[in-house]
Design a protein around this motif. Structure first.
Motif, PDB file in Angstrom:
ATOM      1  N   UNK A   1       0.853  -1.197   0.000  1.00 53.29           N
ATOM      2  CA  UNK A   1       0.000   0.000   0.000  1.00 53.29           C
ATOM      3  C   UNK A   1       0.882   1.238   0.000  1.00 53.29           C
TER       4      UNK A   1
ATOM      5  N   UNK B   1      -8.673 -10.767  -8.317  1.00 52.84           N
ATOM      6  CA  UNK B   1      -9.894 -11.369  -7.760  1.00 52.84           C
ATOM      7  C   UNK B   1      -9.832 -11.372  -6.241  1.00 52.84           C
ATOM      8  N   UNK B   2      -8.674 -11.757  -5.693  1.00 49.01           N
ATOM      9  CA  UNK B   2      -8.509 -11.763  -4.235  1.00 49.01           C
ATOM     10  C   UNK B   2      -8.741 -10.386  -3.640  1.00 49.01           C
ATOM     11  N   UNK B   3      -8.405  -9.373  -4.394  1.00 53.35           N
ATOM     12  CA  UNK B   3      -8.550  -8.011  -3.887  1.00 53.35           C
ATOM     13  C   UNK B   3      -9.943  -7.450  -4.160  1.00 53.35           C
ATOM     14  N   UNK B   4     -10.851  -8.302  -4.634  1.00 61.53           N
ATOM     15  CA  UNK B   4     -12.254  -7.908  -4.758  1.00 61.53           C
ATOM     16  C   UNK B   4     -12.605  -7.234  -6.069  1.00 61.53           C
ATOM     17  N   UNK B   5     -11.694  -7.242  -7.053  1.00 65.81           N
ATOM     18  CA  UNK B   5     -11.996  -6.601  -8.340  1.00 65.81           C
ATOM     19  C   UNK B   5     -13.056  -7.415  -9.090  1.00 65.81           C
ATOM     20  N   UNK B   6     -13.829  -6.719  -9.890  1.00 63.46           N
ATOM     21  CA  UNK B   6     -14.840  -7.417 -10.690  1.00 63.46           C
ATOM     22  C   UNK B   6     -14.269  -7.741 -12.072  1.00 63.46           C
ATOM     23  N   UNK B   7     -14.955  -8.625 -12.789  1.00 63.28           N
ATOM     24  CA  UNK B   7     -14.508  -8.991 -14.135  1.00 63.28           C
ATOM     25  C   UNK B   7     -14.509  -7.765 -15.051  1.00 63.28           C
ATOM     26  N   UNK B   8     -15.489  -6.878 -14.855  1.00 62.49           N
ATOM     27  CA  UNK B   8     -15.564  -5.674 -15.695  1.00 62.49           C
ATOM     28  C   UNK B   8     -14.319  -4.807 -15.489  1.00 62.49           C
ATOM     29  N   UNK B   9     -13.928  -4.646 -14.222  1.00 64.38           N
ATOM     30  CA  UNK B   9     -12.743  -3.830 -13.937  1.00 64.38           C
ATOM     31  C   UNK B   9     -11.500  -4.469 -14.547  1.00 64.38           C
TER      32      UNK B   9
ATOM     33  N   UNK C   1      -5.543 -13.901 -10.459  1.00 64.17           N
ATOM     34  CA  UNK C   1      -5.857 -14.396  -9.106  1.00 64.17           C
ATOM     35  C   UNK C   1      -5.777 -13.265  -8.085  1.00 64.17           C
TER      36      UNK C   1
ATOM     37  N   UNK D   1      -4.705  -2.591  -4.369  1.00 58.22           N
ATOM     38  CA  UNK D   1      -5.704  -3.006  -5.356  1.00 58.22           C
ATOM     39  C   UNK D   1      -5.450  -2.316  -6.708  1.00 58.22           C
TER      40      UNK D   1
END
Lengths: 346, 111
Positions: B38, B71-79, B68, B44
């Motif tokens: 960070x 996705x683990x960090x909560x991103x969406x497929x669109x992002x 991976x 992220x």
């Protein structure tokens, strides 16, 4: 989606699951040997101050990752007699937290009675509420008021702030109903500034990967839920998916079982072993049997036989001296930053 | 010679590059870890940048790792796909902007 049991799946049998976990065709170091190397074997409890009570396997949802194999077709419900025995245990053994889970614990016909009995005892009471139960039937619509009245902490699964991800794990339409229920909880004061009513959310990955950093995900969830829906909550708990029951079925069907287990083992973090939840928690099954955790409960791994195994002969002294039963599934609680019913343990 | 140049299980062997040059390898991983911590950018945001760059440099290991990780960090497929489009836009733009060089040359050598 229906329960493994209703589909007569082999995975509904705990011994089949244990065999798959312990005798996997690929080679992974055993969890017990990891603890032996660290001097933590046998693993023993510290002080037991949390009683997690599984009030039944009945649920209005059938989530794809459910470790309980809960669903509308499951009829196992904790009886009033067992709940009375639990109440005596709580009163006589300095239990500080009572964690009510299921299935949907609210579907137990004695749920409200039990909460009313706990309320004057001054113990912290948690309801693991799936949210959609609040809107599932008019008889549950006043749950937010009831829970608020008894200062019950609400812990609810919401695996993502997007509808797409949440519905893929928890079923079509669940996200929309969950948002509605969260608004109802906020309206009665949950997670509102200057209010003690706690509303915590649970994130678990929608797929076969580990949860990311809890603090970062919490910030993202807070930002998106506030911006998109005007919803407030207190904390986000990140929980690693446990490779048992319906999640195990998903791993096998998607061809990810070996890679997920390897991920868990490679992410084994020695520094989280001391804080695993089975050291200060006891799990009670719907039929009154005692387990080291809710996951061991679903694998039918009762506390070792030298300890009292049923609430009818509960003995805190014996239970505090017991050796905790371990298996390969325990890697899910020690991966990365650790995982427990209260989120990260690091 | 291996049958395939890229083997997915090789990704988990990445830390072993220190076996042939420990000092530089250790320095690389220490620096790498600091880069993704960070900072002024969130971890992220850095992960999404890494996903985009992975596609620009067309590294299959990096694409696996940062798919991976995002996705683990909560991103969406669109992002995630928008990040890939950013990568593609820069690659495409890099070709197109050289069209100016071509035009300059045409103008210089043509009547």
């Amino acid at each position: 989606m229906s329960s493994l049991l209703s589909r007569n799946s082999n995975l509904s049998l705990s011994h089949e699951q244990i065999q798959l976990l312990e005798e996997a065709p690929f080679k992974l170091e055993s969890f017990s040997s990891q603890l032996k190397k660290l001097g933590h074997f046998p693993l023993k409890p510290t002080e037991i101050d949390i009683l997690q009570i599984n009030m039944g396997k009945m649920c209005n949802q059938t989530c794809r990752h459910c470790h309980v194999d809960a669903g509308p077709d499951r009829k196992e419900i904790m009886s009033l007699e067992t709940l009375e025995q639990c109440l005596e245990i709580i009163k006589n053994n300095n239990i500080s937290t009572v964690d009510l889970t299921g299935g949907a614990p609210e579907m137990n016909p004695h749920f409200r009675w039990f909460v009313e009995q706990l309320s004057p005892l001054g113990v912290k009471t948690i309801d693991r509420c799936n949210l959609t139960i609040i809107t599932a039937n008019p008889k549950y619509n006043d749950l937010p008021q009831f829970l608020a009245q008894h200062n019950v902490e609400v812990v609810s699964s919401l695996p993502h702030y997007s509808q797409n991800h949440t519905d893929r794990q928890r079923g079509n339409g669940v996200f929309e109903k969950s948002i509605k229920a969260l608004r109802m909880l906020n309206e009665v004061g949950y997670a509102k500034e200057g209010n003690d009513l706690k509303l915590n959310l649970v994130y678990n990955p929608v797929g076969c990967f580990l949860p990311g950093n809890q603090k970062s995900l919490e910030q993202e969830f807070k930002k998106r839920l506030r911006m998109d829906f005007g919803i407030e909550f207190n904390q986000l708990f990140c929980i690693t998916n446990m490779p048992i029951s319906r999640y195990l079925e998903y791993l096998i069907e998607s061809g990810n079982y070996e890679s997920y287990m390897s991920t868990l083992v490679n992410a084994f973090n020695p520094s989280v072993v001391k804080g695993v939840m089975c050291r200060n928690t006891l799990s009670i099954g719907w039929d009154g049997y005692i387990y080291d955790c809710d996951f061991n409960q679903m694998l039918d791994l009762k506390v070792e036989s030298s300890a009292a195994q049923h609430v009818s002969d509960f003995d805190l002294n014996l239970l505090t001296q017991r050796h905790i039963r371990l298996g390969q599934h325990c890697y899910a609680c020690t991966a990365g930053s650790g995982s427990s019913c209260g989120g990260e343990t690091l | 010679m291996a049958e395939n140049y890229y083997v997915d299980s090789d990704l988990s062997k990445f830390p072993k590059i220190t076996e042939f040059q420990k000092e530089l390898g250790d320095k690389f991983f220490s620096w790498y870890s600091s880069v993704f911590a960070e900072g002024a950018l969130t971890a992220r945001e850095k992960s999404l940048i890494a996903l985009a760059v992975s596609h620009a440099v067309q590294c299959p290991y990096c694409i696996d790792a940062y798919t991976q990780d995002t996705l683990q960090k909560g991103c969406t497929e669109e992002q995630m796909m928008e990040a890939v489009h950013v990568s593609a836009a820069i690659r495409g733009g890099a070709s197109m902007v050289h069209g100016v060089q071509m035009m300059n040359k045409v103008k210089k050598i043509s009547m």
